[in-house]
Design a protein around this motif. Sequence first.
Motif, PDB file in Angstrom:
ATOM      1  N   LEU A 375     -14.388   2.629  -8.826  1.00 59.00           N
ATOM      2  CA  LEU A 375     -15.064   1.333  -8.956  1.00 59.00           C
ATOM      3  C   LEU A 375     -15.474   0.780  -7.589  1.00 59.00           C
ATOM      4  CD1 LEU A 375     -12.824  -0.339 -11.715  1.00 59.00           C
ATOM      5  CD2 LEU A 375     -15.091   0.699 -11.997  1.00 59.00           C
ATOM      6  N   LEU A 376     -14.586   0.921  -6.619  1.00 58.15           N
ATOM      7  CA  LEU A 376     -14.894   0.394  -5.285  1.00 58.15           C
ATOM      8  C   LEU A 376     -16.045   1.159  -4.641  1.00 58.15           C
ATOM      9  CD1 LEU A 376     -11.273  -0.217  -3.955  1.00 58.15           C
ATOM     10  CD2 LEU A 376     -13.022  -1.978  -4.305  1.00 58.15           C
ATOM     11  N   ALA A 377     -16.091   2.458  -4.878  1.00 57.04           N
ATOM     12  CA  ALA A 377     -17.124   3.289  -4.236  1.00 57.04           C
ATOM     13  C   ALA A 377     -18.527   2.932  -4.729  1.00 57.04           C
ATOM     14  CB  ALA A 377     -16.833   4.769  -4.495  1.00 57.04           C
ATOM     15  N   ARG A 378     -18.611   2.268  -5.895  1.00 58.05           N
ATOM     16  CA  ARG A 378     -19.934   1.884  -6.414  1.00 58.05           C
ATOM     17  C   ARG A 378     -20.522   0.691  -5.674  1.00 58.05           C
ATOM     18  NH1 ARG A 378     -18.616   1.434 -12.719  1.00 58.05           N
ATOM     19  NH2 ARG A 378     -17.779   3.525 -12.988  1.00 58.05           N
ATOM     20  N   GLU A 379     -19.680  -0.029  -4.952  1.00 63.02           N
ATOM     21  CA  GLU A 379     -20.146  -1.232  -4.262  1.00 63.02           C
ATOM     22  C   GLU A 379     -20.779  -0.827  -2.926  1.00 63.02           C
ATOM     23  OE1 GLU A 379     -20.215  -4.332  -5.255  1.00 63.02           O
ATOM     24  OE2 GLU A 379     -20.519  -5.431  -3.373  1.00 63.02           O
ATOM     25  N   PRO A 380     -22.061  -1.167  -2.719  1.00 67.58           N
ATOM     26  CA  PRO A 380     -22.689  -0.799  -1.437  1.00 67.58           C
ATOM     27  C   PRO A 380     -21.913  -1.418  -0.273  1.00 67.58           C
ATOM     28  CG  PRO A 380     -24.319  -1.655  -3.005  1.00 67.58           C
ATOM     29  CD  PRO A 380     -22.979  -1.884  -3.626  1.00 67.58           C
ATOM     30  N   GLY A 381     -21.676  -0.624   0.758  1.00 64.27           N
ATOM     31  CA  GLY A 381     -20.959  -1.135   1.927  1.00 64.27           C
ATOM     32  C   GLY A 381     -19.478  -0.823   1.913  1.00 64.27           C
ATOM     33  N   ILE A 382     -18.971  -0.371   0.752  1.00 61.13           N
ATOM     34  CA  ILE A 382     -17.554   0.019   0.683  1.00 61.13           C
ATOM     35  C   ILE A 382     -17.477   1.540   0.600  1.00 61.13           C
ATOM     36  CG2 ILE A 382     -15.408  -0.073  -0.641  1.00 61.13           C
ATOM     37  CD1 ILE A 382     -16.044  -2.839  -1.531  1.00 61.13           C
ATOM     38  N   ALA A 383     -16.641   2.121   1.447  1.00 56.88           N
ATOM     39  CA  ALA A 383     -16.458   3.582   1.401  1.00 56.88           C
ATOM     40  C   ALA A 383     -14.979   3.900   1.231  1.00 56.88           C
ATOM     41  CB  ALA A 383     -16.981   4.217   2.676  1.00 56.88           C
ATOM     42  N   ILE A 384     -14.705   4.900   0.419  1.00 57.69           N
ATOM     43  CA  ILE A 384     -13.343   5.419   0.273  1.00 57.69           C
ATOM     44  C   ILE A 384     -13.256   6.633   1.200  1.00 57.69           C
ATOM     45  CG2 ILE A 384     -11.617   6.318  -1.348  1.00 57.69           C
ATOM     46  CD1 ILE A 384     -12.599   3.481  -2.034  1.00 57.69           C
ATOM     47  N   LEU A 385     -12.340   6.580   2.156  1.00 59.39           N
ATOM     48  CA  LEU A 385     -12.318   7.617   3.190  1.00 59.39           C
ATOM     49  C   LEU A 385     -11.461   8.825   2.835  1.00 59.39           C
ATOM     50  CD1 LEU A 385     -12.170   5.514   6.485  1.00 59.39           C
ATOM     51  CD2 LEU A 385     -14.131   6.101   5.053  1.00 59.39           C
ATOM     52  N   ASN A 386     -10.652   8.699   1.793  1.00 62.70           N
ATOM     53  CA  ASN A 386      -9.801   9.851   1.444  1.00 62.70           C
ATOM     54  C   ASN A 386     -10.170  10.387   0.067  1.00 62.70           C
ATOM     55  OD1 ASN A 386      -8.699   7.510   0.171  1.00 62.70           O
ATOM     56  ND2 ASN A 386      -6.749   8.546  -0.102  1.00 62.70           N
ATOM     57  N   ASP A 387      -9.643  11.562  -0.208  1.00 64.78           N
ATOM     58  CA  ASP A 387      -9.813  12.147  -1.528  1.00 64.78           C
ATOM     59  C   ASP A 387      -8.626  11.627  -2.340  1.00 64.78           C
ATOM     60  OD1 ASP A 387      -9.972  13.802  -3.712  1.00 64.78           O
ATOM     61  OD2 ASP A 387      -9.101  15.528  -2.662  1.00 64.78           O
ATOM     62  N   VAL A 388      -8.910  10.763  -3.322  1.00 65.76           N
ATOM     63  CA  VAL A 388      -7.795  10.087  -4.005  1.00 65.76           C
ATOM     64  C   VAL A 388      -7.210  10.998  -5.085  1.00 65.76           C
ATOM     65  CG1 VAL A 388      -7.057   8.000  -5.196  1.00 65.76           C
ATOM     66  CG2 VAL A 388      -8.824   7.866  -3.456  1.00 65.76           C
ATOM     67  N   ALA A 389      -6.403  11.949  -4.640  1.00 66.56           N
ATOM     68  CA  ALA A 389      -5.769  12.870  -5.580  1.00 66.56           C
ATOM     69  C   ALA A 389      -4.418  12.330  -6.014  1.00 66.56           C
ATOM     70  CB  ALA A 389      -5.597  14.235  -4.930  1.00 66.56           C
ATOM     71  N   LEU A 390      -3.863  11.412  -5.213  1.00 65.45           N
ATOM     72  CA  LEU A 390      -2.542  10.880  -5.523  1.00 65.45           C
ATOM     73  C   LEU A 390      -2.658   9.372  -5.724  1.00 65.45           C
ATOM     74  CD1 LEU A 390       0.266  12.353  -5.714  1.00 65.45           C
ATOM     75  CD2 LEU A 390       0.768  11.358  -3.489  1.00 65.45           C
ATOM     76  N   ASN A 391      -1.867   8.596  -5.015  1.00 66.65           N
ATOM     77  CA  ASN A 391      -1.768   7.155  -5.261  1.00 66.65           C
ATOM     78  C   ASN A 391      -2.227   6.297  -4.090  1.00 66.65           C
ATOM     79  OD1 ASN A 391       0.328   7.984  -3.598  1.00 66.65           O
ATOM     80  ND2 ASN A 391       1.605   6.261  -4.214  1.00 66.65           N
ATOM     81  N   GLN A 392      -2.773   6.945  -3.038  1.00 63.52           N
ATOM     82  CA  GLN A 392      -3.129   6.194  -1.831  1.00 63.52           C
ATOM     83  C   GLN A 392      -4.651   6.096  -1.699  1.00 63.52           C
ATOM     84  OE1 GLN A 392       0.359   5.366  -1.258  1.00 63.52           O
ATOM     85  NE2 GLN A 392      -0.353   5.314   0.844  1.00 63.52           N
ATOM     86  N   LEU A 393      -5.125   4.917  -1.264  1.00 63.52           N
ATOM     87  CA  LEU A 393      -6.558   4.730  -1.019  1.00 63.52           C
ATOM     88  C   LEU A 393      -6.765   4.228   0.396  1.00 63.52           C
ATOM     89  CD1 LEU A 393      -6.391   3.920  -4.262  1.00 63.52           C
ATOM     90  CD2 LEU A 393      -8.617   2.972  -3.780  1.00 63.52           C
ATOM     91  N   VAL A 394      -7.709   4.830   1.079  1.00 63.13           N
ATOM     92  CA  VAL A 394      -8.088   4.362   2.416  1.00 63.13           C
ATOM     93  C   VAL A 394      -9.510   3.820   2.294  1.00 63.13           C
ATOM     94  CG1 VAL A 394      -8.372   5.002   4.822  1.00 63.13           C
ATOM     95  CG2 VAL A 394      -6.663   6.170   3.429  1.00 63.13           C
ATOM     96  N   ILE A 395      -9.659   2.518   2.528  1.00 60.15           N
ATOM     97  CA  ILE A 395     -10.925   1.846   2.223  1.00 60.15           C
ATOM     98  C   ILE A 395     -11.523   1.256   3.490  1.00 60.15           C
ATOM     99  CG2 ILE A 395     -11.998   0.030   0.831  1.00 60.15           C
ATOM    100  CD1 ILE A 395      -9.349   0.236  -0.925  1.00 60.15           C
ATOM    101  N   ARG A 396     -12.808   1.511   3.641  1.00 62.76           N
ATOM    102  CA  ARG A 396     -13.520   0.990   4.806  1.00 62.76           C
ATOM    103  C   ARG A 396     -14.615   0.045   4.324  1.00 62.76           C
ATOM    104  NH1 ARG A 396     -13.602   0.344  10.435  1.00 62.76           N
ATOM    105  NH2 ARG A 396     -15.711   0.679  11.215  1.00 62.76           N
TER     106      ARG A 396
END
Length: 471
Positions: A375-396
């Motif tokens: 959902l976050l990745a759909r928002e322009p200007g927000i990037a998810i920096l990791n491959d969310v295979a587990l429970n952690q998200l790195v958001i820029r």
Amino acid sequence: MSAIASLFQEAARLAAGFRQAAPARHVPTRGYAASLAAFDEPLPAASSDMLDVIRQLANDAEPGLHATTGPRFFGWVIGGSHPVGVAADFLTSAWGQNAGNHTVAPAAAAVETVAARWLLDLLKLPAESSVGFVTGATVANFTCLAAARGEVLRQVGWDADANGLFGAPEITVLIGDDAHTTVFSALQFLGVGHDRVRRVRTDPVGRIDPAALADTLDTVSGPVIAILQAGQINTGAFDDFAAIIPLLKAKGAWVHVDGAFGLWAQASEKTSHLSRGIEAADSWATDGHKWLQTPYDCGYAIVRNELAHRRAMTIAASYLPLAGEGERDPSHYVPELSRRARGFATWAMLKHLGREGVAALIDQCCASARLAADLLAREPGIAILNDVALNQLVIRFGADLPSEEGDALTRKTIEKIQADGMIFAGGAKWRGRNVLRLSVTNFQTTSDQAELAVESIITAFRSVSENSHPR
Ligand SMILES: *Cc1c(COP(=O)(O)O)cnc(C)c1O
């Protein structure tokens, strides 16, 4: 009602009241300074009524408590202190057992024996391993690495437990560049030194590069301890155990895995591919108070070679026979003698959830993390920096902006999210840049809660971006 019963009931009433309020309020209304002011008084000369003391404690503490037990707490990597674990922990406190020794506390020692077996089964680790019930993964890392240090030196004829490290053969410690800071602390405590390590290059998500490791190994001889990772603190990434452990074993290394939260991937069929090959290591550190949801303080030091574990942790172990002894002394596997009976809360959580419940818990957290990422990745200007295979998200935030502007926007967005108070999540640095880090480690974080969190993050981001770049 007896004074004891009313006191305990009042504590239970206050505890339940806090837990009911927790989902709504996510950030403390009082910080450290205001909390200090609330408690700050000279040492009381006279005694106070028991009930009054407990009421005052709750009253003065609560405004300064984070809702870490709530469904939208994503800060650090913090478990939810599940009610069953908490209730078992109430009893543990009330019983007041000293879990150091099986004669002093037979039931506490027995429950650890059973919980240890359950943990090894659930985490798919070698059944012959021993388990020390420690305060958390920091001390679990310390305990496992103490066993490692003793064993790799014993193999070259040096008794480190008796003679220490002065004059000992050198140990090469190999560690990934993105290892958790507490592993370095453990090395510091053990006299191995946190800087006297060979750091191995990692890939963009923090996994040890197997080729770089192979190159390093070519230059190494003598005793080796290698420290791998299941669940990088920011990205949740796993080292490639299946590829790496055989290389290390060929060098005779002791392989330790810091799996504070990531080791729990082993407990679900949906995630166990991430930790493939992990059972070939020699020791594993993990937490109960993160993904298993026990209350603090609860961690497990798991060592394949029980004798090495005992030698490192007890004076008696080097000459006490193991076989035929029957009873398990909890103190033989941990640094402390007198301690809390941590096995009770672990037993209660495993009994309550069962194998299927633990798997469902892991799956729910991972699914919520994945949903939030999508959902976050759909928002322009927000990037998810990791491959969310587990429970952690790195958001820029401000992914399209120059680095410094993105850093500033990320920092401001985090401040806004925290000020709004719908969720709690905090900042971190990843690859030199400011990021928002989300850890989904709570048993109540369903997809609905993940959606609420996304809404709160996007609202904060839009409001901050509009103020920074008025159109
Ligand atoms: C939390 C954590 C630790 C330290 O565990 P504590 O329970 O805080 O002592 C070590 N390694 C990793 C990867 C962690 O997430």
